[in-house]
Write an enzyme that holds these catalytic residues in place. Structure first.
Site, PDB file in Angstrom:
ATOM      1  N   ARG A 180       0.831  -1.219   0.000  1.00 26.16           N
ATOM      2  CA  ARG A 180       0.000   0.000   0.000  1.00 26.16           C
ATOM      3  C   ARG A 180       0.863   1.266   0.000  1.00 26.16           C
ATOM      4  O   ARG A 180       0.547   2.265   0.668  1.00 26.16           O
ATOM      5  CB  ARG A 180      -0.952   0.025   1.208  1.00 26.16           C
ATOM      6  CG  ARG A 180      -1.839  -1.177   1.331  1.00 26.16           C
ATOM      7  CD  ARG A 180      -2.805  -1.350   0.164  1.00 26.16           C
ATOM      8  NE  ARG A 180      -3.476  -2.626   0.262  1.00 26.16           N
ATOM      9  CZ  ARG A 180      -3.063  -3.732  -0.381  1.00 26.16           C
ATOM     10  NH1 ARG A 180      -2.020  -3.700  -1.199  1.00 26.16           N
ATOM     11  NH2 ARG A 180      -3.701  -4.863  -0.237  1.00 26.16           N
ATOM     12  N   SER A 240     -10.287  -0.650   4.199  1.00 25.64           N
ATOM     13  CA  SER A 240      -9.526  -0.915   5.425  1.00 25.64           C
ATOM     14  C   SER A 240      -8.981   0.394   5.983  1.00 25.64           C
ATOM     15  O   SER A 240      -8.272   1.119   5.291  1.00 25.64           O
ATOM     16  CB  SER A 240      -8.366  -1.866   5.137  1.00 25.64           C
ATOM     17  OG  SER A 240      -8.882  -3.130   4.812  1.00 25.64           O
ATOM     18  N   GLU A 244      -4.245   3.213   7.167  1.00 23.74           N
ATOM     19  CA  GLU A 244      -4.054   2.878   5.750  1.00 23.74           C
ATOM     20  C   GLU A 244      -4.670   3.984   4.887  1.00 23.74           C
ATOM     21  O   GLU A 244      -4.197   4.267   3.786  1.00 23.74           O
ATOM     22  CB  GLU A 244      -4.709   1.529   5.419  1.00 23.74           C
ATOM     23  CG  GLU A 244      -4.534   1.146   3.954  1.00 23.74           C
ATOM     24  CD  GLU A 244      -4.868  -0.298   3.654  1.00 23.74           C
ATOM     25  OE1 GLU A 244      -4.503  -1.178   4.461  1.00 23.74           O
ATOM     26  OE2 GLU A 244      -5.492  -0.545   2.613  1.00 23.74           O
TER      27      GLU A 244
HETATM   28  C1  LIG Z   1     -15.278  -0.975   0.023  1.00 23.71           C
HETATM   29  C2  LIG Z   1     -13.806  -0.744  -0.212  1.00 23.71           C
HETATM   30  C3  LIG Z   1     -12.966  -1.821  -0.419  1.00 23.71           C
HETATM   31  C4  LIG Z   1     -11.600  -1.627  -0.633  1.00 23.71           C
HETATM   32  N1  LIG Z   1     -10.810  -2.709  -0.848  1.00 23.71           N
HETATM   33  C5  LIG Z   1      -9.502  -2.522  -1.120  1.00 23.71           C
HETATM   34  C6  LIG Z   1      -8.655  -3.635  -1.403  1.00 23.71           C
HETATM   35  O1  LIG Z   1      -9.065  -4.777  -1.444  1.00 23.71           O
HETATM   36  N2  LIG Z   1      -7.354  -3.388  -1.658  1.00 23.71           N
HETATM   37  C7  LIG Z   1      -6.834  -2.125  -1.654  1.00 23.71           C
HETATM   38  O2  LIG Z   1      -5.643  -1.966  -1.911  1.00 23.71           O
HETATM   39  N3  LIG Z   1      -7.602  -1.063  -1.378  1.00 23.71           N
HETATM   40  C8  LIG Z   1      -8.914  -1.220  -1.123  1.00 23.71           C
HETATM   41  N4  LIG Z   1      -9.702  -0.141  -0.847  1.00 23.71           N
HETATM   42  C9  LIG Z   1      -9.102   1.198  -0.801  1.00 23.71           C
HETATM   43  C10 LIG Z   1      -9.116   1.900  -2.175  1.00 23.71           C
HETATM   44  O3  LIG Z   1     -10.063   1.310  -3.016  1.00 23.71           O
HETATM   45  C11 LIG Z   1      -7.749   1.857  -2.853  1.00 23.71           C
HETATM   46  O4  LIG Z   1      -6.786   2.418  -2.020  1.00 23.71           O
HETATM   47  C12 LIG Z   1      -7.776   2.591  -4.198  1.00 23.71           C
HETATM   48  O5  LIG Z   1      -6.631   2.255  -4.933  1.00 23.71           O
HETATM   49  C13 LIG Z   1      -7.849   4.106  -4.048  1.00 23.71           C
HETATM   50  O6  LIG Z   1      -8.056   4.670  -5.329  1.00 23.71           O
HETATM   51  P1  LIG Z   1      -8.834   6.043  -5.487  1.00 23.71           P
HETATM   52  O7  LIG Z   1      -8.818   6.415  -6.917  1.00 23.71           O
HETATM   53  O8  LIG Z   1     -10.152   5.977  -4.853  1.00 23.71           O
HETATM   54  O9  LIG Z   1      -7.875   7.003  -4.656  1.00 23.71           O
HETATM   55  P2  LIG Z   1      -8.264   8.348  -3.909  1.00 23.71           P
HETATM   56  O10 LIG Z   1      -8.854   8.032  -2.588  1.00 23.71           O
HETATM   57  O11 LIG Z   1      -9.012   9.246  -4.801  1.00 23.71           O
HETATM   58  O12 LIG Z   1      -6.792   8.939  -3.690  1.00 23.71           O
HETATM   59  C14 LIG Z   1      -5.874   8.283  -2.843  1.00 23.71           C
HETATM   60  C15 LIG Z   1      -4.542   9.032  -2.909  1.00 23.71           C
HETATM   61  O13 LIG Z   1      -4.004   8.861  -4.215  1.00 23.71           O
HETATM   62  C16 LIG Z   1      -3.863  10.122  -4.852  1.00 23.71           C
HETATM   63  N5  LIG Z   1      -4.248   9.964  -6.252  1.00 23.71           N
HETATM   64  C17 LIG Z   1      -5.360   9.385  -6.772  1.00 23.71           C
HETATM   65  N6  LIG Z   1      -5.306   9.426  -8.118  1.00 23.71           N
HETATM   66  C18 LIG Z   1      -4.146  10.050  -8.436  1.00 23.71           C
HETATM   67  C19 LIG Z   1      -3.518  10.405  -9.660  1.00 23.71           C
HETATM   68  N7  LIG Z   1      -4.058  10.137 -10.851  1.00 23.71           N
HETATM   69  N8  LIG Z   1      -2.338  11.046  -9.597  1.00 23.71           N
HETATM   70  C20 LIG Z   1      -1.749  11.329  -8.408  1.00 23.71           C
HETATM   71  N9  LIG Z   1      -2.298  11.034  -7.226  1.00 23.71           N
HETATM   72  C21 LIG Z   1      -3.479  10.397  -7.244  1.00 23.71           C
HETATM   73  C22 LIG Z   1      -4.788  11.083  -4.122  1.00 23.71           C
HETATM   74  O14 LIG Z   1      -4.321  12.410  -4.263  1.00 23.71           O
HETATM   75  C23 LIG Z   1      -4.673  10.546  -2.709  1.00 23.71           C
HETATM   76  O15 LIG Z   1      -3.491  11.023  -2.127  1.00 23.71           O
HETATM   77  C24 LIG Z   1     -11.069  -0.310  -0.637  1.00 23.71           C
HETATM   78  C25 LIG Z   1     -11.920   0.784  -0.444  1.00 23.71           C
HETATM   79  C26 LIG Z   1     -13.278   0.575  -0.245  1.00 23.71           C
HETATM   80  C27 LIG Z   1     -14.179   1.768  -0.059  1.00 23.71           C
END
Ligand SMILES: Cc1cc2nc3c(=O)[nH]c(=O)nc-3n(C[C@H](O)[C@H](O)[C@H](O)COP(=O)(O)OP(=O)(O)OC[C@H]3O[C@@H](n4cnc5c(N)ncnc54)[C@H](O)[C@@H]3O)c2cc1C
Length: 330
Positions: A181, A237, A310
């Site tokens: 992560r 998480s 996380e």
């Molecule tokens: C129900 C649920 C289940 C989940 N299960 C998992 C799992 O199994 N495994 C797992 O790893 N995670 C899981 N997650 C967490 C989440 O889905 C991941 O961390 C996911 O990769 C986050 O992506 P996001 O686009 O939503 O990021 P965001 O929340 O939008 O951003 C997260 C961070 O990344 C940065 N960011 C996003 N996009 C960019 C970009 N294009 N350029 C630069 N920075 C960027 C943002 O600025 C921020 O700092 C889960 C979440 C939920 C709600």
């Protein structure tokens, strides 16, 4: 997040690029837990070239835009995000046949699960684990999203990143240095107290597979999710798993399953998920933070382990709250 933020400059830049920026827009609808204050300036991008140009403009004026993907790993604080927030809806995907498989070049705003389903339909194997993971490709690269024994690092070849003061550059997976992560982009951002540098596009190397097997694996992964995770809004998480253990198990053992703060509660199915029990938009980030602190203290008292977050925080006071969550004495 360190300033200075210049909303007037952010507005001007986004208008120059015809991105139709808006001010003081609530970000709760763009967060998977449906909590969060407003973006001072919100610009929506649909093309990677626009994201690159906006990033370059902002960086040339010493501004660090916050790129919001699916908002599924970010707790947006109640007073919102200062300066420029960029909602990333860039979703172009190109499949490039190679002698040993297919190179999938995708914009960073593509939802990861949607990309995974697309690749399965094309008869490719490698991303079956991702069908159940919310968020965008950009978020997955920054946080090395993973599930079901695999992660982003396994098939990522490179990501195109807009670093301040430079032309966008493709960084290899080695340079991105993905870990549990975590990534070099995330670490650099934390060290400089700025948001991660914008990821514009990513390339995955996938192999032709057995479509039946891929579909079956994806189905199993989705069914496992439905059985083990809540449907209520959450950020997934909340805490990282400590070495040799599971955060959810420790939280449950510490008797936290009935804990609640305002509209936010510890989920009864998966204790590492904090869920928004209220109507969307009613919960507060302050409640999430308070509940996280209560869980940390109870787990430490029970086990001696201090759980590390996380999820990431975004907002003016994000650094201060993050320090407190990381360090019991902060
Ligand atoms: C129900 C649920 C289940 C989940 N299960 C998992 C799992 O199994 N495994 C797992 O790893 N995670 C899981 N997650 C967490 C989440 O889905 C991941 O961390 C996911 O990769 C986050 O992506 P996001 O686009 O939503 O990021 P965001 O929340 O939008 O951003 C997260 C961070 O990344 C940065 N960011 C996003 N996009 C960019 C970009 N294009 N350029 C630069 N920075 C960027 C943002 O600025 C921020 O700092 C889960 C979440 C939920 C709600």
């Amino acid at each position: 997040m360190a300033g200075p933020w210049n909303p007037a400059a952010a507005l001007r830049m986004a208008r120059t690029l015809n991105l139709d920026p808006r001010t003081e827009i609530s970000l709760a609808p763009y967060s998977s837990i449906r909590i969060g204050g407003p973006a001072e300036v919100l610009a929506t991008v649909r093309r990677a070239t626009d994201l690159a140009r906006l990033a370059a403009c902002a960086q040339s004026e010493g501004q660090f835009p916050f790129v919001l993907g699916g908002g599924s790993n970010t707790l947006i604080l109640d007073d919102g995000i200062p300066g420029l927030t960029v909602l990333n809806l860039c979703r172009e995907v190109v499949f490039e046949p190679q002698p040993d498989g297919v190179l999938v070049r995708t914009d960073s705003g593509m939802p990861l699960a949607q990309l995974a389903r697309m690749t399965i339909r094309k008869g490719l194997t490698g991303l079956e684990w991702a069908v159940s993971v919310p968020g965008t490709v950009g978020g997955a690269v920054v946080g090395n999203a993973g599930a079901h024994g695999s992660d982003t690092a396994q098939h990522l070849v490179a990501a195109e990143v807009a670093m301040p003061g430079q032309e966008p550059e493709w960084l290899s997976v080695r340079e991105l240095d993905l870990a549990y992560r975590d990534s070099a982009l995330k670490r650099t951002a934390a060290n400089h107290r700025v948001p991660p540098a914008p990821v514009l596009r990513a390339q995955f190397q996938l192999r032709p597979g057995d479509p039946e097997q891929s579909r079956a694996a994806a189905k199993t992964n989705l069914e496992h999710r439905r059985r083990s995770q809540p449907v209520l809004p959450s950020l997934g998480s909340t805490f990282r798993n400590p070495p040799n253990g599971f955060a959810g198990t420790l939280i449950e053992q510490a008797g936290c399953k009935n804990l609640r703060c305002g509209a936010v509660g510890v989920d009864t199915l998966h204790a590492n998920f904090l869920v928004n029990l209220g109507t969307p938009g009613t919960g507060r980030a302050a409640d999430v933070l308070q509940l996280m602190a209560s869980v940390q203290v109870r787990v430490r008292n029970e086990t001696g382990i201090w759980l590390k977050p996380e999820i990431g925080l975004a907002g003016r006071e994000a650094d201060r709250y993050t320090a407190a969550l990381l360090n019991p004495s902060a």
